[in-house]
Design a protein around this motif. Structure first.
Motif, PDB file in Angstrom:
ATOM      1  N   LYS A 488       0.661  -1.405  -0.189  1.00 51.15           N
ATOM      2  CA  LYS A 488      -0.022  -0.504   0.167  1.00 51.15           C
ATOM      3  C   LYS A 488       1.120   1.410  -0.182  1.00 51.15           C
ATOM      4  N   VAL A 489       1.928   1.120   0.737  1.00 50.78           N
ATOM      5  CA  VAL A 489       2.685   2.211   0.868  1.00 50.78           C
ATOM      6  C   VAL A 489       3.486   2.457  -0.322  1.00 50.78           C
ATOM      7  N   LEU A 490       3.978   1.449  -0.947  1.00 47.19           N
ATOM      8  CA  LEU A 490       4.922   1.194  -2.992  1.00 47.19           C
ATOM      9  C   LEU A 490       3.478   1.970  -3.786  1.00 47.19           C
ATOM     10  N   ASN A 491       2.183   1.492  -3.188  1.00 48.82           N
ATOM     11  CA  ASN A 491       1.656   2.188  -3.674  1.00 48.82           C
ATOM     12  C   ASN A 491       1.269   1.334  -5.711  1.00 48.82           C
ATOM     13  N   ALA A 492       2.687   1.461  -6.071  1.00 55.07           N
ATOM     14  CA  ALA A 492       2.625   0.718  -7.002  1.00 55.07           C
ATOM     15  C   ALA A 492       4.523   0.360  -7.900  1.00 55.07           C
ATOM     16  N   TYR A 493       4.646  -0.129  -8.857  1.00 54.82           N
ATOM     17  CA  TYR A 493       6.175  -0.279  -9.326  1.00 54.82           C
ATOM     18  C   TYR A 493       5.716   0.369 -10.834  1.00 54.82           C
ATOM     19  N   ASN A 494       7.074   0.839 -11.118  1.00 55.96           N
ATOM     20  CA  ASN A 494       7.039   1.098 -12.829  1.00 55.96           C
ATOM     21  C   ASN A 494       5.725   1.546 -13.535  1.00 55.96           C
ATOM     22  N   ASP A 495       4.602   2.343 -12.571  1.00 55.57           N
ATOM     23  CA  ASP A 495       3.533   3.335 -12.958  1.00 55.57           C
ATOM     24  C   ASP A 495       2.392   1.685 -13.090  1.00 55.57           C
TER      25      ASP A 495
END
Ligand code: ATP
Length: 649
Positions: A488-495
């Protein structure tokens, strides 16, 4: 107006020096040995300046001698010595450092140090008064014919008189204080204690520190024959001998050229110094020269220290300055998430405070810490690329810490760590990185899917994941409590945003045909679904026909925000602090029902027969089943049991 000089109340000042600066009395030996080393350094430096070559450091020993009967401890060096006026200045004026002056006078033309002198504050010597009631210093300076003796019992002052001494150098005798209930000064007369202190603080002093030690040696054949037998007629096997031994290692392993040190030597050093019985998994040795110079020797353990995930575990690296131990666990050198790294840093460039127990300012320390962090990250990435099996082993041990690192501090360090974490993959059946996942994503796939649960086996069986897995989507398995919070903190990886398989909208486009069927089913079931929702009386946010279930009749999904797995973790945390979770700590549960399942057909029959009581029983049963699948406790187990019984009749 004439300017006046400050005066100091010398007795009071000495008292402050002795009793207020240091937290640990045992450091007096470190200070005296460092002084001896400085004195030899100066003599060695002068000799080499005068062109005397062929001298070796081993020609300049430092002796530590003890006399238990006389309660004296003596430190002798063959350093540069002191004249009577030098004694007056250096031992009679507090905070006057002859060593600092020597270093400044002999600095190179560019202002950098020509020699690596330890002393700088002019106070270390007085620390000996913490353990000694009287100190006697006999010294003969180089180039002088006369030796002098300086004697003091502390605050009352000192005397300096001519004395006898053949060789150049200094002998410092401490007359130890009497033991008290709190302090066993006699310990400083014991061989084991002195050996421990020398190893701990002064192991890397460049000159041999010699002590006369007691050893047991096997008797030779002749000696055995000549020896007397005891009452049982047995002859002794060993004899006690006293001999000089060099106690310190002198050259630190991290100062030796990497190519000269074998892995076995590094391993042995690690096991001895950091008390582990297994070799480290990784050794990182780095030597940085420049504005800020330091050596660092770091180790990643092969196994998790027994208390690593407890509050008792203290992270940190040993900090040395000019080979002298300053701090055993310097926390500031390592971020929390690399707390498993053990090792040391040695730098001449850090500003110490007067007690040498702390650092004066942490600018240099911060700079070293930040470079070490980068180094650790690059070494881990290298291991991941070149030794995947090794990396997986490492990650199994310490990966959890890295995931916490992503989550901690509102994700301040997430970008540094996101490429170091791995999650078990449903399609690869082994841990994979986000990058590997993204590289394999389907062309039209918008999200990185993850599923949460207690174990890999349990997640594999979860109804929520059926359709995704069936369609060949890769799903990352989150089995640790922190996992979903980190994502949840990362939210996304490479968009590519992360999406839980338990979310009600999975963002997968259905084919037109599928859509038409779903729509028809939904329309036809509207009344039934509403009745189920009413029967559940506010327990769920919605009841709907599922697009993800295939063989299972029911499951929960949740809207955006708090997931069911997070609700569980938050409930546990609230319980631990004796609180009840608030509504915003709960997931918005959606009861998803499989429209193709015989159970749904059965519900439809009951609904059409307008049998409200049975419909409520069925709805409650489905709800409880969904709770059980999630591993959550059902509200009323007795009610549940009664309902099952009614069904069985
Ligand atoms: N064994 C020794 N041989 C020669 N000179 C010594 C010896 N011990 C102390 N001195 C002199 O006495 C001075 C004061 O020593 P002291 O230990 O108090 O301070 P320092 O070593 O200069 O600094 P620090 O407080 O940082 O240790 C030294 O700078 C040195 O000139």
């Amino acid at each position: 107006m004439a300017k006046k000089e400050f005066k100091a109340e010398s007795k009071r000042l000495l008292d402050l020096m002795v009793n207020s600066i240091y937290t640990n009395k045992e450091i007096f030996l470190r200070e005296l040995i460092s002084n001896a080393s400085d004195a030899i350094d100066k003599r060695y430096f002068k000799a080499s300046q005068e062109g005397q070559t062929g001298l070796s450091r081993s020609d300049y020993p430092i002796r530590v001698d003890r006399d238990e009967d006389a309660r004296t401890l003596t430190i002798t060096d063959c350093g540069i010595g002191m004249t009577d006026s030098e004694m007056e200045n250096n031992l009679g004026i507090i905070a006057q450092s002859g060593s600092f002056d020597f270093k400044t006078e002999n600095a190179k033309e560019d202002g950098t140090d020509a020699l690596d002198i330890i002393g700088q504050f002019g106070v270390g010597f007085y620390s000996a008064f913490m353990v000694a009631k009287k100190i006697r210093v006999v010294s003969k300076a180089e180039g002088s014919d006369q030796a002098y003796v300086w004697e003091s019992e502390g605050a009352d002052g000192y005397t300096i008189e001519p004395a006898e001494r053949d060789d150049v150098g200094t002998t410092i005798t401490l007359y130890l204080r009497d033991d008290t209930d709190d302090d066993q000064y006699s310990d400083y007369l014991k061989e084991w204690k002195l050996r421990d202190l020398i190893k701990k603080y002064s192991d890397y002093i460049r000159y041999p520190i010699i002590m006369n030690v007691t050893k047991q040696e096997p008797l030779s054949k002749e000696e055995k024959e000549a020896a007397e037998a005891d009452e049982d007629g047995k002859k002794p096997e060993f004899k006690t001998v006293h001999e000089d031994e060099t106690i310190n290692s002198m050259v630190p392993i991290w100062k030796r050229s990497k190519s000269d040190v074998t892995t076995e030597e590094y391993n042995a050093f690690y096991k001895d110094k950091f008390v582990d019985w297994e070799d480290p998994q990784k050794i990182i040795s780095t030597n940085v020269e420049g504005l800020l110079s330091y050596n660092a020797l770091l180790f990643i353990p092969s196994r998790v220290p027994y208390n690593f995930y407890s509050k008792d575990y203290k992270r940190g690296l040993q900090l040395y300055s000019s080979g002298v131990l300053i701090m055993d666990k310097c926390e500031d050198l390592l971020p929390d998430y690399f707390g498993f790294v053990r090792g040391l840093v040695d730098s001449q460039d850090i500003s110490l405070n007067i007690s040498r127990e702390m650092l004066q300012q942490d600018r240099q320390l911060k700079a070293i810490a930040s470079r070490l962090e980068k180094k650790i990250i690059s070494e881990l990435k290298d291991m991941m690329a070149k030794d995947r099996e090794g990396y997986e082993k490492f990650f199994n041990n310490f990966g959890l810490r890295l995931k916490f690192g992503i989550y901690d501090n509102f994700g301040a360090n997430k970008d540094k760590l996101k490429d170091l974490v791995m999650f078990y993959s449903s399609t690869e059946e082994k841990p994979v990185t986000f990058q590997e996942y993204v590289d394999r994503m389907k062309e039209d796939q918008k999200y990185i899917y993850y599923a949460t649960g207690d174990s890999i086996d349990k997640i594999k069986k979860m109804p929520q994941n059926e359709m995704l897995m069936d369609k060949g989507y890769e799903v990352l398995f989150c089995t640790e409590e922190v996992d979903e919070f980190a994502l949840k903190v990362l939210n996304a990886y490479n968009d590519k945003p992360f999406k839980s398989t338990a979310e009600d909208d999975l963002g997968i486009e259905l084919s037109d045909e599928e859509k038409a069927i779903r729509e028809k089913q939904s329309k036809a079931s509207e009344g039934l679904l509403n009745s189920i929702k009413d029967a559940l009386d506010g327990k769920v946010a919605d009841v709907k026909l599922s697009t993800r279930l295939k063989s299972h009749p029911v499951c929960f999904s949740a809207g955006e925000g708090i997931s069911i797995e997070m609700e569980k973790v938050l409930a546990e945390q609230s319980k631990a602090v004796g609180q009840t979770p608030t509504d915003d700590m709960k997931a918005k549960k959606v009861l998803e029902i499989n429209g193709d399942h015989p159970v749904f057909a059965a519900m439809r029959r009951v609904y059409e027969a307008d049998d409200k009581a049975t419909l409520k029983d069925y709805a409650e049963l489905l709800y409880d089943q969904a709770m059980l699948i999630e591993g959550m406790p059902i509200d009323d187990p007795v009610d549940f049991s009664n309902r099952v019984c009614r069904l069985m009749k």
